[in-house]
Scaffold this motif. Structure first.
Motif, PDB file in Angstrom:
ATOM      1  N   LEU A 117      12.364  -9.458  11.723  1.00 48.83           N
ATOM      2  CA  LEU A 117      11.670  -8.462  12.328  1.00 48.83           C
ATOM      3  C   LEU A 117      12.270  -6.972  11.869  1.00 48.83           C
ATOM      4  O   LEU A 117      11.732  -6.024  11.664  1.00 48.83           O
ATOM      5  CB  LEU A 117      11.856  -8.213  13.749  1.00 48.83           C
ATOM      6  CG  LEU A 117      11.234  -7.504  14.767  1.00 48.83           C
ATOM      7  CD1 LEU A 117       9.623  -7.005  14.466  1.00 48.83           C
ATOM      8  CD2 LEU A 117      11.314  -7.706  16.088  1.00 48.83           C
ATOM      9  N   LEU A 118      13.726  -7.092  11.632  1.00 45.63           N
ATOM     10  CA  LEU A 118      14.508  -5.948  11.432  1.00 45.63           C
ATOM     11  C   LEU A 118      13.967  -5.274   9.888  1.00 45.63           C
ATOM     12  O   LEU A 118      13.836  -4.047   9.656  1.00 45.63           O
ATOM     13  CB  LEU A 118      16.153  -6.223  11.390  1.00 45.63           C
ATOM     14  CG  LEU A 118      16.849  -5.012  10.894  1.00 45.63           C
ATOM     15  CD1 LEU A 118      16.991  -3.936  11.601  1.00 45.63           C
ATOM     16  CD2 LEU A 118      18.345  -5.669  10.672  1.00 45.63           C
ATOM     17  N   GLU A 119      13.893  -6.180   8.837  1.00 41.48           N
ATOM     18  CA  GLU A 119      13.506  -5.997   7.644  1.00 41.48           C
ATOM     19  C   GLU A 119      12.079  -5.447   7.634  1.00 41.48           C
ATOM     20  O   GLU A 119      11.797  -4.335   6.994  1.00 41.48           O
ATOM     21  CB  GLU A 119      13.358  -7.045   6.769  1.00 41.48           C
ATOM     22  CG  GLU A 119      14.875  -7.638   6.362  1.00 41.48           C
ATOM     23  CD  GLU A 119      14.976  -9.102   5.905  1.00 41.48           C
ATOM     24  OE1 GLU A 119      13.816  -9.719   6.065  1.00 41.48           O
ATOM     25  OE2 GLU A 119      15.831  -9.200   4.866  1.00 41.48           O
ATOM     26  N   LEU A 120      11.136  -5.748   8.740  1.00 40.77           N
ATOM     27  CA  LEU A 120       9.677  -5.393   8.702  1.00 40.77           C
ATOM     28  C   LEU A 120       9.718  -3.906   9.194  1.00 40.77           C
ATOM     29  O   LEU A 120       9.179  -2.907   8.573  1.00 40.77           O
ATOM     30  CB  LEU A 120       9.004  -6.461   9.418  1.00 40.77           C
ATOM     31  CG  LEU A 120       8.763  -7.548   8.856  1.00 40.77           C
ATOM     32  CD1 LEU A 120       7.722  -8.641  10.134  1.00 40.77           C
ATOM     33  CD2 LEU A 120       7.703  -7.437   7.733  1.00 40.77           C
ATOM     34  N   ILE A 158       2.031  -5.332   8.203  1.00 36.52           N
ATOM     35  CA  ILE A 158       3.419  -5.351   8.864  1.00 36.52           C
ATOM     36  C   ILE A 158       3.140  -5.373  10.499  1.00 36.52           C
ATOM     37  O   ILE A 158       3.550  -6.589  11.027  1.00 36.52           O
ATOM     38  CB  ILE A 158       4.419  -4.451   8.636  1.00 36.52           C
ATOM     39  CG1 ILE A 158       4.630  -4.423   7.037  1.00 36.52           C
ATOM     40  CG2 ILE A 158       5.451  -4.416   9.571  1.00 36.52           C
ATOM     41  CD1 ILE A 158       5.727  -3.170   6.584  1.00 36.52           C
ATOM     42  N   ALA A 159       2.263  -4.679  10.947  1.00 27.94           N
ATOM     43  CA  ALA A 159       1.892  -4.837  12.291  1.00 27.94           C
ATOM     44  C   ALA A 159       1.248  -6.310  12.626  1.00 27.94           C
ATOM     45  O   ALA A 159       1.812  -6.689  13.648  1.00 27.94           O
ATOM     46  CB  ALA A 159       0.774  -3.761  12.669  1.00 27.94           C
ATOM     47  N   LYS A 160       0.264  -6.804  11.897  1.00 26.09           N
ATOM     48  CA  LYS A 160       0.055  -7.825  12.122  1.00 26.09           C
ATOM     49  C   LYS A 160       0.961  -9.237  12.100  1.00 26.09           C
ATOM     50  O   LYS A 160       0.811 -10.164  12.628  1.00 26.09           O
ATOM     51  CB  LYS A 160      -1.270  -8.182  10.914  1.00 26.09           C
ATOM     52  CG  LYS A 160      -2.494  -7.479  11.136  1.00 26.09           C
ATOM     53  CD  LYS A 160      -3.637  -7.660  10.253  1.00 26.09           C
ATOM     54  CE  LYS A 160      -4.467  -6.668  10.214  1.00 26.09           C
ATOM     55  NZ  LYS A 160      -5.485  -6.583   9.030  1.00 26.09           N
ATOM     56  N   LYS A 161       1.817  -8.961  11.107  1.00 23.35           N
ATOM     57  CA  LYS A 161       2.872 -10.048  11.010  1.00 23.35           C
ATOM     58  C   LYS A 161       3.833 -10.071  12.054  1.00 23.35           C
ATOM     59  O   LYS A 161       4.087 -11.078  12.542  1.00 23.35           O
ATOM     60  CB  LYS A 161       3.774  -9.758   9.736  1.00 23.35           C
ATOM     61  CG  LYS A 161       4.607 -11.087   9.453  1.00 23.35           C
ATOM     62  CD  LYS A 161       5.275 -10.576   7.884  1.00 23.35           C
ATOM     63  CE  LYS A 161       6.221 -11.834   7.678  1.00 23.35           C
ATOM     64  NZ  LYS A 161       5.674 -12.912   7.632  1.00 23.35           N
ATOM     65  N   ILE A 162       4.009  -8.747  12.740  1.00 20.49           N
ATOM     66  CA  ILE A 162       4.917  -8.726  13.930  1.00 20.49           C
ATOM     67  C   ILE A 162       4.313  -9.592  14.941  1.00 20.49           C
ATOM     68  O   ILE A 162       4.773 -10.264  15.919  1.00 20.49           O
ATOM     69  CB  ILE A 162       5.393  -7.350  14.123  1.00 20.49           C
ATOM     70  CG1 ILE A 162       6.491  -6.893  12.912  1.00 20.49           C
ATOM     71  CG2 ILE A 162       5.821  -7.124  15.419  1.00 20.49           C
ATOM     72  CD1 ILE A 162       6.687  -5.363  12.962  1.00 20.49           C
ATOM     73  N   ALA A 219       4.442  -4.184  17.873  1.00 25.04           N
ATOM     74  CA  ALA A 219       3.085  -4.027  16.942  1.00 25.04           C
ATOM     75  C   ALA A 219       2.236  -2.971  17.388  1.00 25.04           C
ATOM     76  O   ALA A 219       1.724  -2.169  16.644  1.00 25.04           O
ATOM     77  CB  ALA A 219       2.442  -5.507  17.094  1.00 25.04           C
ATOM     78  N   SER A 220       2.150  -2.859  18.914  1.00 29.79           N
ATOM     79  CA  SER A 220       1.519  -1.769  19.454  1.00 29.79           C
ATOM     80  C   SER A 220       1.953  -0.470  19.341  1.00 29.79           C
ATOM     81  O   SER A 220       1.178   0.521  18.782  1.00 29.79           O
ATOM     82  CB  SER A 220       1.546  -2.031  21.129  1.00 29.79           C
ATOM     83  OG  SER A 220       1.032  -0.806  21.435  1.00 29.79           O
ATOM     84  N   LEU A 221       3.313  -0.187  19.025  1.00 29.68           N
ATOM     85  CA  LEU A 221       3.876   0.918  18.612  1.00 29.68           C
ATOM     86  C   LEU A 221       3.826   1.487  17.283  1.00 29.68           C
ATOM     87  O   LEU A 221       3.376   2.549  16.854  1.00 29.68           O
ATOM     88  CB  LEU A 221       5.409   0.779  18.743  1.00 29.68           C
ATOM     89  CG  LEU A 221       6.539   1.917  18.703  1.00 29.68           C
ATOM     90  CD1 LEU A 221       6.204   2.948  19.856  1.00 29.68           C
ATOM     91  CD2 LEU A 221       7.976   1.555  18.820  1.00 29.68           C
TER      92      LEU A 221
END
Length: 159
Positions: A18-21, A77-81, A91-93
């Motif tokens: 998550l950090l890398e994303l 990235i949002a979808k992956k998170i 993801a919402s952020l």
């Protein structure tokens, strides 16, 4: 003016953490800021007659392509998170950031069109230009707030 879209960072959505994303989102956001600066410089060159209408059109096409690439990367990235980390809050952020950036782009174009019409057209749209500028300033402030929240998420993952 942008050199070409190849300068955009390619994100490997197979990154594990998550950090890398989130760091990728921040990096892509920095690239988007650079594209905006190029867009603003192109507009200034156009209204000062340093750019022809064709030059400005080419610049707008390049900016549009760069924005599309960044939007797609950040959306992925949002979808992956959301899917892999089940972190709807983060993801919402990111989705909020994307929506604000879409609004900012529309507002920037509206500002430029109204500003151009006021400078060179037969209409005085100064009130509309002022309102568009205030709207842009508000959006930039909101985007900065979301970026601070994303930075806070990154900091919490590092600690």
């Amino acid at each position: 003016m942008l050199k070409n879209e190849d300068a955009l960072m390619e994100i490997d959505n197979n990154d594990n953490t998550l950090l890398e994303l989130l760091k990728n989102v921040k990096s892509l956001q920095e690239q988007r800021v650079m594209i905006y600066k190029s867009f603003e410089k192109s507009y200034e060159a156009y209204i000062t007659k340093m750019f022809s209408a064709k030059d400005y059109q080419i610049s707008c096409e390049m900016v549009t392509e760069g924005f599309k690439q960044i939007m797609n990367e950040i959306d992925n990235i949002a979808k992956k998170i959301e899917q892999d980390y089940h972190n709807e809050g983060v993801a919402s952020l990111i989705k909020k950031l994307q929506e604000l950036e879409r609004e900012k782009l529309k507002s920037t174009v509206a500002f430029q069109m109204k500003s151009y019409e006021t400078l060179f057209g037969q209409k005085d749209l100064s009130d509309d230009v002022d309102e568009a500028k205030e709207n842009l300033d508000r959006l930039i402030e909101e985007i900065n707030e979301v970026n601070v929240e994303i930075s806070s998420e990154i900091a919490s993952l590092v600690l």
